[in-house]
Scaffold this motif. Sequence first.
Motif, mmCIF file in Angstrom:
data_model
loop_
_atom_site.group_PDB
_atom_site.id
_atom_site.type_symbol
_atom_site.label_atom_id
_atom_site.label_comp_id
_atom_site.label_asym_id
_atom_site.label_seq_id
_atom_site.Cartn_x
_atom_site.Cartn_y
_atom_site.Cartn_z
ATOM 1 N N CYS A 1 1.085 -1.358 0.022
ATOM 2 C CA CYS A 1 0.081 -0.072 -0.063
ATOM 3 C C CYS A 1 0.834 1.019 -0.335
ATOM 4 C CB CYS A 1 -0.848 -0.070 1.383
ATOM 5 S SG CYS A 1 -1.787 1.098 1.229
ATOM 6 N N TYR A 2 0.407 2.025 -0.879
ATOM 7 C CA TYR A 2 1.273 3.224 -0.753
ATOM 8 C C TYR A 2 0.247 4.366 -0.796
ATOM 9 C CZ TYR A 2 3.084 7.909 -2.413
ATOM 10 O OH TYR A 2 3.771 9.003 -2.535
ATOM 11 N N PHE A 3 1.093 4.999 1.206
ATOM 12 C CA PHE A 3 0.223 5.954 1.639
ATOM 13 C C PHE A 3 0.540 7.111 0.828
ATOM 14 C CE2 PHE A 3 -0.577 2.428 4.874
ATOM 15 C CZ PHE A 3 -1.590 2.441 5.276
ATOM 16 N N GLN A 4 -0.238 8.325 -0.067
ATOM 17 C CA GLN A 4 0.402 9.538 0.001
ATOM 18 C C GLN A 4 0.267 10.957 0.180
ATOM 19 O OE1 GLN A 4 -2.157 10.105 -3.629
ATOM 20 N NE2 GLN A 4 -3.070 7.732 -3.636
ATOM 21 N N ASP A 5 -0.434 10.723 1.963
ATOM 22 C CA ASP A 5 -0.061 11.752 2.893
ATOM 23 C C ASP A 5 1.270 11.807 3.872
ATOM 24 O OD1 ASP A 5 -1.114 9.656 4.373
ATOM 25 O OD2 ASP A 5 -2.270 10.041 5.477
ATOM 26 N N ASN B 1 2.449 -6.069 -6.105
ATOM 27 C CA ASN B 1 4.292 -5.778 -6.236
ATOM 28 C C ASN B 1 4.034 -4.913 -6.111
ATOM 29 O OD1 ASN B 1 6.233 -5.324 -8.188
ATOM 30 N ND2 ASN B 1 5.707 -6.573 -9.325
ATOM 31 N N THR B 2 4.998 -4.796 -5.400
ATOM 32 C CA THR B 2 6.114 -3.525 -4.036
ATOM 33 C C THR B 2 6.589 -2.882 -5.106
ATOM 34 O OG1 THR B 2 5.771 -5.134 -2.231
ATOM 35 C CG2 THR B 2 6.931 -3.258 -2.349
ATOM 36 N N GLU B 3 7.786 -3.485 -5.855
ATOM 37 C CA GLU B 3 8.564 -3.256 -6.754
ATOM 38 C C GLU B 3 7.712 -2.330 -7.477
ATOM 39 O OE1 GLU B 3 11.299 -1.912 -5.989
ATOM 40 O OE2 GLU B 3 11.228 -3.914 -4.236
ATOM 41 N N TYR B 4 7.008 -1.963 -8.296
ATOM 42 C CA TYR B 4 6.182 -1.436 -9.641
ATOM 43 C C TYR B 4 5.439 -0.423 -8.995
ATOM 44 C CZ TYR B 4 2.420 -0.553 -12.988
ATOM 45 O OH TYR B 4 1.903 0.484 -13.314
ATOM 46 N N LEU B 5 5.073 -1.031 -7.951
ATOM 47 C CA LEU B 5 4.500 0.346 -7.332
ATOM 48 C C LEU B 5 5.141 1.377 -7.004
ATOM 49 C CD1 LEU B 5 1.938 0.943 -6.150
ATOM 50 C CD2 LEU B 5 2.345 -0.469 -3.715
ATOM 51 N N LYS B 6 6.574 1.243 -6.557
ATOM 52 C CA LYS B 6 7.444 2.066 -5.644
ATOM 53 C C LYS B 6 7.553 3.055 -7.275
ATOM 54 C CE LYS B 6 9.218 -0.086 -1.889
ATOM 55 N NZ LYS B 6 10.213 -0.791 -0.622
ATOM 56 N N GLU B 7 8.287 2.483 -8.398
ATOM 57 C CA GLU B 7 8.385 2.659 -9.616
ATOM 58 C C GLU B 7 6.906 3.795 -9.932
ATOM 59 O OE1 GLU B 7 10.433 4.305 -12.273
ATOM 60 O OE2 GLU B 7 11.547 2.595 -10.320
ATOM 61 N N LEU B 8 5.756 3.536 -9.401
ATOM 62 C CA LEU B 8 4.832 4.159 -9.294
ATOM 63 C C LEU B 8 4.367 5.810 -9.681
ATOM 64 C CD1 LEU B 8 1.943 4.337 -12.011
ATOM 65 C CD2 LEU B 8 0.834 3.310 -10.174
ATOM 66 N N VAL B 9 4.788 5.232 -8.228
ATOM 67 C CA VAL B 9 4.521 6.743 -7.414
ATOM 68 C C VAL B 9 6.260 7.630 -6.894
ATOM 69 C CG1 VAL B 9 3.228 5.538 -5.473
ATOM 70 C CG2 VAL B 9 5.393 4.903 -5.493
ATOM 71 N N ARG B 10 6.932 7.472 -7.733
ATOM 72 C CA ARG B 10 8.384 8.195 -7.999
ATOM 73 C C ARG B 10 7.931 9.313 -8.367
ATOM 74 N NH1 ARG B 10 13.453 5.136 -9.907
ATOM 75 N NH2 ARG B 10 13.390 7.495 -9.860
ATOM 76 N N ARG B 11 6.688 9.192 -9.184
ATOM 77 C CA ARG B 11 5.984 9.917 -10.290
ATOM 78 C C ARG B 11 4.788 10.857 -9.517
ATOM 79 N NH1 ARG B 11 5.347 6.694 -15.141
ATOM 80 N NH2 ARG B 11 4.844 5.328 -13.781
ATOM 81 N N ASP B 12 4.794 12.274 -9.558
ATOM 82 C CA ASP B 12 3.609 13.068 -8.757
ATOM 83 C C ASP B 12 2.383 12.889 -9.825
ATOM 84 O OD1 ASP B 12 1.336 14.880 -8.598
ATOM 85 O OD2 ASP B 12 2.918 15.831 -7.524
ATOM 86 N N LYS B 13 1.221 11.901 -8.759
ATOM 87 C CA LYS B 13 -0.320 11.880 -9.831
ATOM 88 C C LYS B 13 -0.770 13.195 -10.602
ATOM 89 C CE LYS B 13 -4.072 12.510 -6.498
ATOM 90 N NZ LYS B 13 -4.504 12.146 -4.723
#
Length: 313
Positions: A29-33, A293-305
């Motif tokens: 889970c990625y917590f954006q806050d 997939n933890t690594e994919y999620l980390k790569e995705l959220v490196r960019r601002d939504k």
Amino acid sequence: MSSHQIAKNQHYVWRFYLEAWAESGNFSCYFQDRQVVTRTQPKSIAAQRYFYEIPRLSEDDLIFLRLFNSFIKDRRLRKLNDEFISNTQRAFKIQDHTRKRVLKNKTPSPDKRGDQQFQRELLENFHSRIEHDNMENLKSLREGDSSFYAITDRRIKFIHFLCIQYFRTANMQRRMGNMPSIVCGHDPKRTANIFNIILAHNTAASLIADHSYYKISILENHTTTPFITSDQPVINLFDCHKSNDICFYYPIKPDIALIFSTETKNTNPTIYEIETLNCILYNKSHNQLFSNNTEYLKELVRRDKNMFSNLTF
């Protein structure tokens, strides 16, 4: 007083739905806050303490809801919504009646815990019934099977379910709570969870009436890039400011998603198309993204939504 325990941690995304992304009971889970990716369990996220607790509405709140409902042309739908509005305030009417009787007869005040339980559980139970009615539909979709859509009863229940999942979330509660009101004295934050159900009813009724135009396209993911999901799991791929039509996107599990629209979509999406859908879902999410997939999620959220605000599918 009943010994029945009230669910305190109330999910605004169906826990059973989220379990499709879990491996050994956990997912990422990625917590954006907090800007952190962590492993957690479906029972712990997309939920808030007494999220569905119903507040006492003011007269101006009720005027707004009933005024909005009065513009609906379908008499049966108007009646459904009116009864729903009245039912949310039933406990408060009983409290007021009891208070008057106590003052008149000078009798001891009754225990109010039963009323509080009603206020906290009415919408929670409402959503639980809809989830129960669509358990088999979701299981079929996880197998890539949407043939139930040809069965009238299951089709009606699924369309209603899809609209409820779109409107029930914390994201939608925030949006409806921040909208301007045409009724002086109306507090949109008080009516948000009730108003969202009315919007879901209205949207579902329209889609059910036009069901012959709408199709379910099952997207089968044969790539190494998984479909993700979020705390806003159903999104409209059309810009509501530019189109009155609906194109719902709903990821089902890491390798299956659906699109509900008037057009038949490509059932074997490319990596680029999957990335596009994930980015759009990220952009429309509230605070939480989920993946197996933890690594994919980390790569995705490196960019601002917000980079994906103008992205289309």
